[in-house]
Design a protein around this motif. Structure first.
Motif, mmCIF file in Angstrom:
data_model
loop_
_atom_site.group_PDB
_atom_site.id
_atom_site.type_symbol
_atom_site.label_atom_id
_atom_site.label_comp_id
_atom_site.label_asym_id
_atom_site.label_seq_id
_atom_site.Cartn_x
_atom_site.Cartn_y
_atom_site.Cartn_z
ATOM 1 N N LEU A 1 -31.871 -35.475 45.855
ATOM 2 C CA LEU A 1 -30.813 -36.336 46.399
ATOM 3 C C LEU A 1 -29.849 -35.534 47.269
ATOM 4 N N VAL A 2 -29.474 -34.349 46.824
ATOM 5 C CA VAL A 2 -28.553 -33.554 47.644
ATOM 6 C C VAL A 2 -29.212 -33.256 49.003
ATOM 7 N N THR A 3 -30.477 -32.865 48.977
ATOM 8 C CA THR A 3 -31.170 -32.537 50.239
ATOM 9 C C THR A 3 -31.283 -33.771 51.135
ATOM 10 N N HIS B 1 -26.997 -24.860 52.352
ATOM 11 C CA HIS B 1 -27.268 -25.745 51.207
ATOM 12 C C HIS B 1 -27.815 -24.941 50.015
ATOM 13 N N TYR B 2 -26.893 -24.651 49.080
ATOM 14 C CA TYR B 2 -27.265 -23.972 47.827
ATOM 15 C C TYR B 2 -27.209 -24.934 46.633
ATOM 16 N N ALA B 3 -26.735 -26.170 46.856
ATOM 17 C CA ALA B 3 -26.325 -27.021 45.728
ATOM 18 C C ALA B 3 -27.507 -27.641 44.994
ATOM 19 N N GLU B 4 -28.148 -26.820 44.182
ATOM 20 C CA GLU B 4 -29.309 -27.307 43.444
ATOM 21 C C GLU B 4 -29.285 -26.755 42.018
ATOM 22 N N ILE C 1 -41.284 -27.354 37.461
ATOM 23 C CA ILE C 1 -40.713 -28.577 38.064
ATOM 24 C C ILE C 1 -39.637 -28.173 39.074
ATOM 25 N N TYR C 2 -38.873 -27.134 38.743
ATOM 26 C CA TYR C 2 -37.869 -26.636 39.697
ATOM 27 C C TYR C 2 -38.532 -26.258 41.023
ATOM 28 N N HIS C 3 -39.597 -25.451 40.950
ATOM 29 C CA HIS C 3 -40.255 -25.025 42.191
ATOM 30 C C HIS C 3 -40.872 -26.219 42.920
ATOM 31 N N VAL D 1 -17.966 -26.658 48.575
ATOM 32 C CA VAL D 1 -17.964 -27.853 47.722
ATOM 33 C C VAL D 1 -18.865 -27.600 46.525
ATOM 34 N N ASP D 2 -18.439 -28.085 45.378
ATOM 35 C CA ASP D 2 -19.221 -27.882 44.151
ATOM 36 C C ASP D 2 -18.742 -28.898 43.110
ATOM 37 N N ASN D 3 -19.633 -29.241 42.172
ATOM 38 C CA ASN D 3 -19.225 -30.152 41.086
ATOM 39 C C ASN D 3 -19.260 -29.454 39.719
ATOM 40 N N THR E 1 -33.933 -35.204 40.480
ATOM 41 C CA THR E 1 -33.001 -36.131 41.134
ATOM 42 C C THR E 1 -31.884 -35.346 41.818
ATOM 43 N N ASN E 2 -31.318 -34.370 41.126
ATOM 44 C CA ASN E 2 -30.221 -33.615 41.728
ATOM 45 C C ASN E 2 -30.667 -32.946 43.029
ATOM 46 N N ASN E 3 -31.751 -32.183 42.953
ATOM 47 C CA ASN E 3 -32.135 -31.364 44.108
ATOM 48 C C ASN E 3 -32.571 -32.223 45.292
ATOM 49 N N TYR F 1 -23.667 -18.660 41.998
ATOM 50 C CA TYR F 1 -23.973 -17.219 42.032
ATOM 51 C C TYR F 1 -24.021 -16.707 43.473
ATOM 52 N N LEU F 2 -24.681 -17.471 44.354
ATOM 53 C CA LEU F 2 -24.771 -17.039 45.754
ATOM 54 C C LEU F 2 -23.716 -17.708 46.626
ATOM 55 N N GLY F 3 -23.262 -18.901 46.234
ATOM 56 C CA GLY F 3 -22.352 -19.674 47.067
ATOM 57 C C GLY F 3 -20.997 -19.014 47.255
ATOM 58 N N TRP F 4 -20.401 -18.529 46.154
ATOM 59 C CA TRP F 4 -19.069 -17.936 46.286
ATOM 60 C C TRP F 4 -19.080 -16.630 47.090
HETATM 61 N N1 LIG Z 1 -30.416 -16.826 42.523
HETATM 62 C C1 LIG Z 1 -31.664 -16.608 42.852
HETATM 63 O O1 LIG Z 1 -32.264 -15.615 42.441
HETATM 64 C C2 LIG Z 1 -32.398 -17.570 43.756
HETATM 65 C C3 LIG Z 1 -33.699 -17.244 44.166
HETATM 66 C C4 LIG Z 1 -34.358 -18.112 45.018
HETATM 67 C C5 LIG Z 1 -33.757 -19.269 45.444
HETATM 68 N N2 LIG Z 1 -32.497 -19.581 45.024
HETATM 69 C C6 LIG Z 1 -31.890 -20.820 45.511
HETATM 70 O O2 LIG Z 1 -30.608 -20.526 46.011
HETATM 71 C C7 LIG Z 1 -29.723 -21.615 45.748
HETATM 72 C C8 LIG Z 1 -28.483 -21.104 45.038
HETATM 73 O O3 LIG Z 1 -28.873 -20.462 43.844
HETATM 74 P P1 LIG Z 1 -27.815 -19.832 42.857
HETATM 75 O O4 LIG Z 1 -28.508 -18.773 42.102
HETATM 76 O O5 LIG Z 1 -26.579 -19.526 43.584
HETATM 77 O O6 LIG Z 1 -27.588 -21.064 41.872
HETATM 78 P P2 LIG Z 1 -26.215 -21.574 41.224
HETATM 79 O O7 LIG Z 1 -26.573 -22.549 40.163
HETATM 80 O O8 LIG Z 1 -25.372 -20.438 40.818
HETATM 81 O O9 LIG Z 1 -25.524 -22.295 42.466
HETATM 82 C C9 LIG Z 1 -25.737 -23.621 42.810
HETATM 83 C C10 LIG Z 1 -24.376 -24.281 42.853
HETATM 84 O O10 LIG Z 1 -24.557 -25.632 43.275
HETATM 85 C C11 LIG Z 1 -23.767 -26.472 42.477
HETATM 86 N N3 LIG Z 1 -24.374 -27.801 42.472
HETATM 87 C C12 LIG Z 1 -25.579 -28.156 41.957
HETATM 88 N N4 LIG Z 1 -25.769 -29.474 42.117
HETATM 89 C C13 LIG Z 1 -24.682 -29.956 42.742
HETATM 90 C C14 LIG Z 1 -24.280 -31.250 43.151
HETATM 91 N N5 LIG Z 1 -25.041 -32.324 42.914
HETATM 92 N N6 LIG Z 1 -23.072 -31.399 43.769
HETATM 93 C C15 LIG Z 1 -22.277 -30.325 43.990
HETATM 94 N N7 LIG Z 1 -22.598 -29.066 43.606
HETATM 95 C C16 LIG Z 1 -23.790 -28.900 42.983
HETATM 96 C C17 LIG Z 1 -23.755 -25.815 41.103
HETATM 97 O O11 LIG Z 1 -22.639 -26.203 40.322
HETATM 98 C C18 LIG Z 1 -23.726 -24.333 41.459
HETATM 99 O O12 LIG Z 1 -22.415 -23.839 41.524
HETATM 100 C C19 LIG Z 1 -30.515 -22.638 44.968
HETATM 101 O O13 LIG Z 1 -30.983 -23.636 45.842
HETATM 102 C C20 LIG Z 1 -31.676 -21.853 44.426
HETATM 103 O O14 LIG Z 1 -32.814 -22.673 44.269
HETATM 104 C C21 LIG Z 1 -31.804 -18.751 44.184
#
Ligand SMILES: NC(=O)c1ccc[n+]([C@@H]2O[C@H](COP(=O)([O-])OP(=O)(O)OC[C@H]3O[C@@H](n4cnc5c(N)ncnc54)[C@H](O)[C@@H]3O)[C@@H](O)[C@H]2O)c1
Length: 394
Positions: free
Chosen positions: A134-136, A108-111, A193-195, A30-32, A130-132, A11-14
């Motif tokens: 490990l990536v960090t 780093h948005y990949a969570e 748990i996310y927070h 990069v994304d999976n 584990t995902n969040n 959502y924010l990455g692109w």
């Molecule tokens: N959207 C919001 O309102 C908001 C608010 C506060 C914080 N955040 C934080 O901003 C960041 C981005 O949020 P978002 O809304 O864009 O989420 P999102 O899910 O749309 O984007 C995260 C991207 O990371 C990718 N990803 C996740 N794990 C991965 C991995 N192991 N390897 C490769 N790619 C991986 C996902 O496929 C996804 O495309 C997150 O860390 C989130 O916690 C978002």
């Protein structure tokens, strides 16, 4: 400058990738497809179909002549993560516009970004942790081992602070105890748990800053709303993903969809829950300014990334007012709160740092809400009402 965006399909990455590219940065994403696959797994649908990451990069190149290099893969794999910093990465899509190699900045948005997902069941709680983490951890060690000057910008959340009965400072708190003083991270108390995983992320990187002199910016972001950015106006196919379900949809985005299909706005409990919010265009400004203002080595900069605060009741009333002015019969329903949270509380966060860097806020107004209504309306027939509310309980 070369910026590497982890989670570049999100959502924010692109939108961030296009924003940096338009400003002349070299950009790799990069994304999976974790997010897209999770939607499939949970049987929730996005409001409109979004091309794959490779397709979007190709459209961007065709329309602007600019290149966003794409790599598809899982960043929990440490060797994969490290290949971005050793220069040995293989691109899944790129054209030869003369840039390659090591990034100067990593965003780093990949969570896994959803609180309800993280409490859906024990399996998804595990996935979130584990995902969040490990990536960090992987990005921290890769930077430490190969490119210790690289600036890591990590997305945190205002939810890390919870809703304390004192003012929320920007990251740090001066403490005086038994006649001595020191400065500590502002107390964190997560409500999912996310927070909790985001608090642990912050702690990991704070450790890396203290031990190895890394350069880190932690952006404590509030819920983001909106789908249009300057770059997405070039072509609709460049618009970011938009979820309206309880798991992945953020509140303003969800309320607009609910208003349009006549689904009463789901206010949890008394609706006094107050949080800080921001427009997606302000996320781009904030991340852009953070990239232009890296901290010194050995410094962790923390900014509270919100532009204004609202209670859930205020958001519901605003959505109802705008919806009614457009001819929709918008109802508000106070439903039993599936979450464990304070429904009335003190909330007074500081958020001056990013404004001082030069962010010009886009506030939530009737006009900006109306523009979002107009986009959602175009996709009204695709909305699946049964996916709006799941009632994931804490
Ligand atoms: N959207 C919001 O309102 C908001 C608010 C506060 C914080 N955040 C934080 O901003 C960041 C981005 O949020 P978002 O809304 O864009 O989420 P999102 O899910 O749309 O984007 C995260 C991207 O990371 C990718 N990803 C996740 N794990 C991965 C991995 N192991 N390897 C490769 N790619 C991986 C996902 O496929 C996804 O495309 C997150 O860390 C989130 O916690 C978002």
């Amino acid at each position: 400058m070369h910026v590497l965006i982890l989670g570049g399909d999100g959502y924010l990455g692109w939108p961030s990738a296009m924003y940096f590219s338009q400003k002349g940065y070299n950009v790799t994403v990069v994304d999976n497809y974790f997010r897209r696959n999770s939607c499939l797994e949970l049987d929730v649908t996005m409001l409109y179909t979004v091309p794959t990451l490779v397709e979007r990069a190709a459209i961007w190149h065709e329309l602007t002549g600019r290149e966003i290099k794409v790599v598809i893969g899982d960043l929990t794999d440490p060797e994969f993560m490290r290949s971005f910093f050793t220069g040995s990465i293989t691109y899944d899509w790129s054209v030869d516009t003369g840039f390659s190699g090591i990034p100067d900045t990593v965003v780093h948005y990949a969570e896994q970004p959803s609180a309800p997902y993280s409490l859906f069941n024990y399996k998804y709680a595990n996935t979130t942790l584990t995902n969040n983490l490990l990536v960090t951890n992987n990005v921290m060690f890769a930077v430490r081992d190969y490119t210790p000057d690289v600036h890591i910008i990590k997305l945190g959340t205002m939810g890390e602070y919870g809703t304390p009965d004192i003012d929320i400072e920007e990251g740090w708190l001066d403490i005086e105890h038994k006649g001595r003083k020191d400065t500590f991270l502002f107390p964190r108390q997560a409500s999912s748990i996310y927070h909790t995983s985001k608090i642990m992320d912050t702690d990991l990187l704070w450790f890396g800053v203290r031990m190895w002199g890394l350069r880190v910016t932690d952006l404590m972001q509030g819920p983001v709303y909106g789908m249009e950015t300057e770059e997405s106006h070039i072509d609709e196919r460049l618009r970011t993903i938009f979820n309206y379900d309880e798991i992945f949809g953020t509140i303003v985005n969800r309320f607009i969809v609910q208003a349009i299909v006549g689904y009463p706005l789901t206010v949890y409990g008394r609706g006094g829950q107050t949080r800080g919010y921001l427009n997606i265009n302000d996320t781009l400004q904030c991340v852009g300014l953070a990239a232009e203002n890296p901290p010194e080595k050995g410094d962790l900069k923390i900014y509270n990334q919100i532009m204004e605060t609202f209670s859930v009741n205020q958001l519901a009333e605003m959505t109802q007012r705008v919806g009614r002015s457009l001819g929709y019969d918008v109802q508000i329903e106070n439903i039993e709160n599936p979450r464990q949270e304070a429904e009335e509380h003190y909330y007074n966060p500081t958020y001056q740092g990013l404004l001082d860097l030069g962010v010009k806020p886009h506030f939530l107004t009737d006009e900006s809400l109306e523009r979002m209504f107009r986009v959602v309306e175009q996709h009204k027939d695709a909305i699946r009402q049964e996916t709006i509310f799941r009632g994931v309980k804490w």
